[in-house]
Design a protein around this motif. Structure first.
Motif, PDB file in Angstrom:
ATOM      1  N   THR A 109     -32.741  40.498   6.644  1.00 20.94           N
ATOM      2  CA  THR A 109     -33.074  40.114   8.027  1.00 20.94           C
ATOM      3  C   THR A 109     -31.847  40.203   8.922  1.00 20.94           C
ATOM      4  O   THR A 109     -31.958  40.566  10.097  1.00 20.94           O
ATOM      5  CB  THR A 109     -33.656  38.687   8.083  1.00 20.94           C
ATOM      6  N   SER A 158     -31.071  39.907  13.166  1.00 21.87           N
ATOM      7  CA  SER A 158     -31.594  38.564  13.421  1.00 21.87           C
ATOM      8  C   SER A 158     -30.841  37.539  12.574  1.00 21.87           C
ATOM      9  O   SER A 158     -30.801  37.640  11.354  1.00 21.87           O
ATOM     10  CB  SER A 158     -33.091  38.499  13.089  1.00 21.87           C
ATOM     11  N   PRO A 178     -33.475  33.568  10.804  1.00 21.70           N
ATOM     12  CA  PRO A 178     -33.929  33.164   9.460  1.00 21.70           C
ATOM     13  C   PRO A 178     -32.810  32.583   8.601  1.00 21.70           C
ATOM     14  O   PRO A 178     -33.022  31.606   7.875  1.00 21.70           O
ATOM     15  CB  PRO A 178     -34.475  34.466   8.870  1.00 21.70           C
ATOM     16  N   ALA A 231     -40.149  35.841   6.902  1.00 20.14           N
ATOM     17  CA  ALA A 231     -39.317  36.311   8.009  1.00 20.14           C
ATOM     18  C   ALA A 231     -39.029  37.799   7.917  1.00 20.14           C
ATOM     19  O   ALA A 231     -38.967  38.497   8.938  1.00 20.14           O
ATOM     20  CB  ALA A 231     -38.007  35.526   8.041  1.00 20.14           C
ATOM     21  N   LEU A 232     -38.869  38.320   6.701  1.00 19.60           N
ATOM     22  CA  LEU A 232     -38.557  39.737   6.541  1.00 19.60           C
ATOM     23  C   LEU A 232     -39.799  40.610   6.655  1.00 19.60           C
ATOM     24  O   LEU A 232     -39.732  41.730   7.177  1.00 19.60           O
ATOM     25  CB  LEU A 232     -37.888  39.970   5.184  1.00 19.60           C
ATOM     26  N   ARG A 240     -40.600  42.400   9.824  1.00 18.15           N
ATOM     27  CA  ARG A 240     -39.576  43.275  10.392  1.00 18.15           C
ATOM     28  C   ARG A 240     -39.488  44.632   9.715  1.00 18.15           C
ATOM     29  O   ARG A 240     -38.927  45.568  10.274  1.00 18.15           O
ATOM     30  CB  ARG A 240     -38.199  42.595  10.305  1.00 18.15           C
TER      31      ARG A 240
END
Length: 407
Positions: free
Chosen positions: A98, A103, A106, A153-154, A157
């Motif tokens: 991430t 970003s 996270p 979270a990943l 993306r």
């Protein structure tokens, strides 16, 4: 602090030795794949992250396999914490990916809030219940929900892209030297606690751990800056923008000095009082705190020098530097700990830290003309001095407290 005040020094030292061993094992099993992912994800931005899902799989699978092997080998020493090693490793790799996408949120949420807060709550609950044998599991359990958060979270993306031939080879050609270096770094950070426990006993290990706990403050600041700046350094150095890389390095160093030097100065001045917060028997470790504070001030003045070196692609040189540092630490530890206990351990650690920072500093200056000092340096030092003066006036009582009354 919760542990040292709730259980005897011997039990506290045994707990710290187990957690140190777990962190060493997970650090080795990570194979430094996280930094490799940051490097490739940041560079792949130019090509709309083509093939990036293949890089993530190529990094994650070997790390999980290595952590499962480590869990099997160390089950007798770690107990139930061994089963959490693959979870800890997978969480770290996913969070690194991430950061490669630019970003930080996270990582801040998981490493900065979720895991430490949950560890504190669970460890405090176990101490209140008097179940000392459950302390390691209470410390390791928060990594399970952390892995779920990191994966979530990943997942949003990573674009769906075809697998590119040579992905595994490219990733591990870059990462292999860093894998060895990451293993050495993991050992370097925690080995001293284990050596103290072996050579001087669990009680001295508890004293040493308490006295050096404050170094986490500086490490967290440096880690946070490195995680934020590393993708930009990789991009600048890959494009040949040496002036931009120097600006990033010097600005990060200025922030590191500004944020941490007041902490180290205050710790050196207030160590005898602060260490007693861990318990009456820990106040004797004030000399350990003085060596720690001085060493960390020198290290932070060098900036995130190893990150700059690896961002320039010199992973092999970084590995040799780490080998030199840990060799220095182990040699000094073996020579000094039997006679001097925790103080001998901090001297060994200090020697290794100085080698680890000064060697790459010289290499960067010689090859690229990069150094951590620039137009930001003097303002940062002035700000650090002003912060220290203010903190000293507010922290130190004007008169001594009455006899028998703790400040």
């Amino acid at each position: 602090m919760v542990v040292t005040r709730a259980v005897p020094p011997g039990d506290a030292g045994a707990f710290f030795a187990v957690t140190a061993l777990a962190l060493m094992a997970s650090g080795i099993a990570k194979l430094d794949a996280g930094n490799g992912l940051v490097y490739f994800v940041a560079r792949a931005k130019t090509y709309d992250y083509l093939g990036i899902s293949g890089y993530i799989r190529a990094a994650l699978v070997p790390c999980v396999v290595a952590s499962c092997l480590a869990a099997a080998l160390l089950h007798a020493k770690l107990g139930p914490v061994a089963a959490l090693l693959p979870v800890m490793v997978a969480c770290d790799v996913l969070l690194a990916a991430t950061r490669g996408f630019g970003s930080m949120r996270p990582t801040v949420l998981v490493d900065g809030v979720l895991v430490p807060f949950a560890q504190l709550v669970l460890v405090a609950a176990v101490c209140a219940a008097g179940a000392v044998s459950w302390l390691p599991l209470a410390w390791g359990a928060p990594y399970a929900p952390a892995l779920v958060v990191a994966w979530t979270a990943l997942r949003g993306r990573v674009p769906r892209t075809p697998y590119l031939p040579g992905t595994v080879r490219d990733l591990w050609r870059y990462t292999a030297p860093r894998s060895v270096a990451g293993a050495i770094q993991a050992v370097f950070q925690r080995l001293d606690i284990v050596i103290v426990a072996l050579l001087a006993g669990p009680a001295q290990a508890a004293v040493y751990t308490a006295a050096t706990r404050f170094k986490v403050v500086g490490q967290l600041v440096g880690q946070g800056l490195a995680q934020a700046v590393q993708p930009r350094l990789v991009t600048a150095l890959a494009a040949g923008e040496r002036a931009r890389a120097a600006e990033l390095y010097q600005a990060a160093t200025a922030w590191l000095v500004l944020l941490t030097w007041p902490v180290w100065l205050a710790y050196a001045a207030l160590a005898p009082w602060l260490l007693r917060l861990f318990g009456p028997s820990y106040g004797s470790a004030a000399p350990v705190a003085l060596v720690l504070a001085g060493t960390m001030m020198v290290a932070t003045a060098c900036g995130m020098v190893d990150v700059v070196l690896t961002s320039a692609g010199h992973t092999g040189r970084s590995l040799l530097n780490l080998v030199a540092a840990i060799t220095c630490t182990v040699a000094l530890d073996v020579a000094l700990i039997p006679a001097h206990g925790a103080f001998g351990a901090v001297l060994g650690w200090s020697g290794g830290v100085l080698v680890k920072n000064l060697l790459p500093l010289w290499q960067l200056h010689r090859r690229y003309g990069l150094h951590p000092f620039g137009r930001h340096t003097l303002p940062a030092l002035r700000g650090s001095a002003a912060t220290w003066r203010t903190a000293a006036k507010q922290s130190v009582p004007a008169t001594e407290p009455p006899h028998g009354v703790r400040p």
